[in-house]
Write a protein that holds these residues in place. Structure first.
Motif, PDB file in Angstrom:
ATOM      1  N   CYS A  17       0.830  -1.216   0.000  1.00 24.74           N
ATOM      2  CA  CYS A  17       0.000   0.000   0.000  1.00 24.74           C
ATOM      3  C   CYS A  17       0.861   1.261   0.000  1.00 24.74           C
ATOM      4  O   CYS A  17       1.015   1.923  -1.017  1.00 24.74           O
ATOM      5  N   ASP A  18       1.462   1.579   1.123  1.00 27.86           N
ATOM      6  CA  ASP A  18       2.222   2.829   1.271  1.00 27.86           C
ATOM      7  C   ASP A  18       3.451   2.845   0.372  1.00 27.86           C
ATOM      8  O   ASP A  18       4.297   1.950   0.445  1.00 27.86           O
ATOM      9  N   GLY A  19       3.546   3.871  -0.462  1.00 26.40           N
ATOM     10  CA  GLY A  19       4.691   4.015  -1.330  1.00 26.40           C
ATOM     11  C   GLY A  19       4.612   3.192  -2.596  1.00 26.40           C
ATOM     12  O   GLY A  19       5.483   3.300  -3.467  1.00 26.40           O
ATOM     13  N   THR A  20       3.570   2.382  -2.721  1.00 27.19           N
ATOM     14  CA  THR A  20       3.392   1.544  -3.904  1.00 27.19           C
ATOM     15  C   THR A  20       2.125   1.938  -4.644  1.00 27.19           C
ATOM     16  O   THR A  20       2.170   2.392  -5.780  1.00 27.19           O
ATOM     17  N   LEU A  21       0.988   1.768  -4.003  1.00 29.03           N
ATOM     18  CA  LEU A  21      -0.278   2.218  -4.588  1.00 29.03           C
ATOM     19  C   LEU A  21      -0.531   3.691  -4.327  1.00 29.03           C
ATOM     20  O   LEU A  21      -1.134   4.390  -5.149  1.00 29.03           O
ATOM     21  N   VAL A  22      -0.071   4.168  -3.169  1.00 24.57           N
ATOM     22  CA  VAL A  22      -0.365   5.542  -2.750  1.00 24.57           C
ATOM     23  C   VAL A  22       0.882   6.186  -2.145  1.00 24.57           C
ATOM     24  O   VAL A  22       1.735   5.509  -1.569  1.00 24.57           O
ATOM     25  N   VAL A 169       2.395 -12.202  -8.590  1.00 19.57           N
ATOM     26  CA  VAL A 169       3.315 -11.109  -8.867  1.00 19.57           C
ATOM     27  C   VAL A 169       3.065  -9.993  -7.849  1.00 19.57           C
ATOM     28  O   VAL A 169       1.915  -9.591  -7.632  1.00 19.57           O
ATOM     29  N   VAL A 170       4.138  -9.518  -7.243  1.00 17.79           N
ATOM     30  CA  VAL A 170       4.067  -8.521  -6.177  1.00 17.79           C
ATOM     31  C   VAL A 170       4.625  -7.190  -6.669  1.00 17.79           C
ATOM     32  O   VAL A 170       5.614  -7.147  -7.410  1.00 17.79           O
ATOM     33  N   PHE A 171       4.001  -6.098  -6.221  1.00 16.17           N
ATOM     34  CA  PHE A 171       4.519  -4.739  -6.455  1.00 16.17           C
ATOM     35  C   PHE A 171       4.900  -4.148  -5.109  1.00 16.17           C
ATOM     36  O   PHE A 171       4.075  -4.103  -4.194  1.00 16.17           O
ATOM     37  N   GLU A 172       6.138  -3.686  -4.995  1.00 16.88           N
ATOM     38  CA  GLU A 172       6.690  -3.223  -3.721  1.00 16.88           C
ATOM     39  C   GLU A 172       7.568  -1.995  -3.919  1.00 16.88           C
ATOM     40  O   GLU A 172       8.005  -1.696  -5.031  1.00 16.88           O
ATOM     41  N   ARG A 187       7.264 -13.627  -7.618  1.00 12.32           N
ATOM     42  CA  ARG A 187       7.943 -12.641  -8.462  1.00 12.32           C
ATOM     43  C   ARG A 187       7.586 -11.244  -7.974  1.00 12.32           C
ATOM     44  O   ARG A 187       6.488 -11.040  -7.427  1.00 12.32           O
ATOM     45  N   SER A 188       8.471 -10.281  -8.188  1.00 13.88           N
ATOM     46  CA  SER A 188       8.180  -8.938  -7.699  1.00 13.88           C
ATOM     47  C   SER A 188       8.726  -7.869  -8.622  1.00 13.88           C
ATOM     48  O   SER A 188       9.690  -8.094  -9.357  1.00 13.88           O
TER      49      SER A 188
END
Length: 203
Positions: A17-22, A169-172, A187-188
């Motif tokens: 969430c923080d720093g990734t989506l918003v 798949v991860v977004f970070e 995977r990221s």
């Protein structure tokens, strides 16, 4: 799109969430500063921005150690922090390049948010930025025993979505989060390639 995802190569997406989506960095720092004021303490901006991926307990423990601060009573501190954060939640903006990925795949694959934050704050943030309807599954620090870099939040998200971890798949945006994804066998993508909250650069 900043990140290219090929259909059929994954079964689910999970977003920090923080720093990734918003972009919550400024709001989180402000809330911590407000919570420290009654203790006549402050936190350097640069020190905080280097530790975005830490959960609340780990961040406070590091702060106490690095600055020789006596142990801070957690419950009262978090109450003050959350109050200040929620007061400013409507000023938070989405990180469009990442949020657009979630919009693109909404309805095509299961998607989740997995965060080191507290559920109340994560939910309020996603609602304020109008991203909440994109995610059926939300996993936060309140739902697991160990925060990132442990893999718990990501494994729990995969479990709730009924997807094998290796097909996620991860977004970070943090080293701790990327390590958590690696330990989970996922995977990221590192969104710092396109967004850096410290200097405000965006794609």
């Amino acid at each position: 799109m900043a990140f290219v995802l090929e259909k059929g190569t994954f079964d689910a997406l999970v977003f920090d969430c923080d720093g990734t989506l918003v972009d919550t960095a400024a709001t989180h720092l402000y809330s911590i500063q407000q919570a420290l004021m009654p203790l006549e303490l402050t936190i350097p901006d640069d020190w905080y921005h280097q530790r975005h991926g830490l959960g609340p307990d780990d961040l406070l423990t590091a702060y106490e150690k690095d600055f020789g601060v006596p142990a801070i009573e957690r419950r009262e501190f978090y109450e003050r922090t959350n109050e200040a954060y929620l007061a400013g939640v409507n000023f938070i903006q989405e990180i469009k390049a990442v949020a657009d990925i979630a919009r693109q795949w909404f309805g095509s694959v299961p998607m989740a948010v997995a965060s080191n934050g507290m559920r109340k704050n994560v939910e309020a943030t996603l609602i304020a930025t109008r991203l909440r309807p994109l995610f059926y599954t939300i996993v936060t620090a309140d739902d697991v025993e160990r925060a990132k870099p442990a893999p718990d939040v990501y494994l729990e998200a995969a479990k709730r979505m009924r997807v094998r971890p290796e097909r996620v798949v991860v977004f970070e945006d943090s080293d701790e989060g990327l390590e958590a994804a690696r330990r989970a066998g996922m995977r990221s993508y590192d969104v710092r390639r396109i967004f850096l909250p410290v200097n405000g650069s965006r794609s």
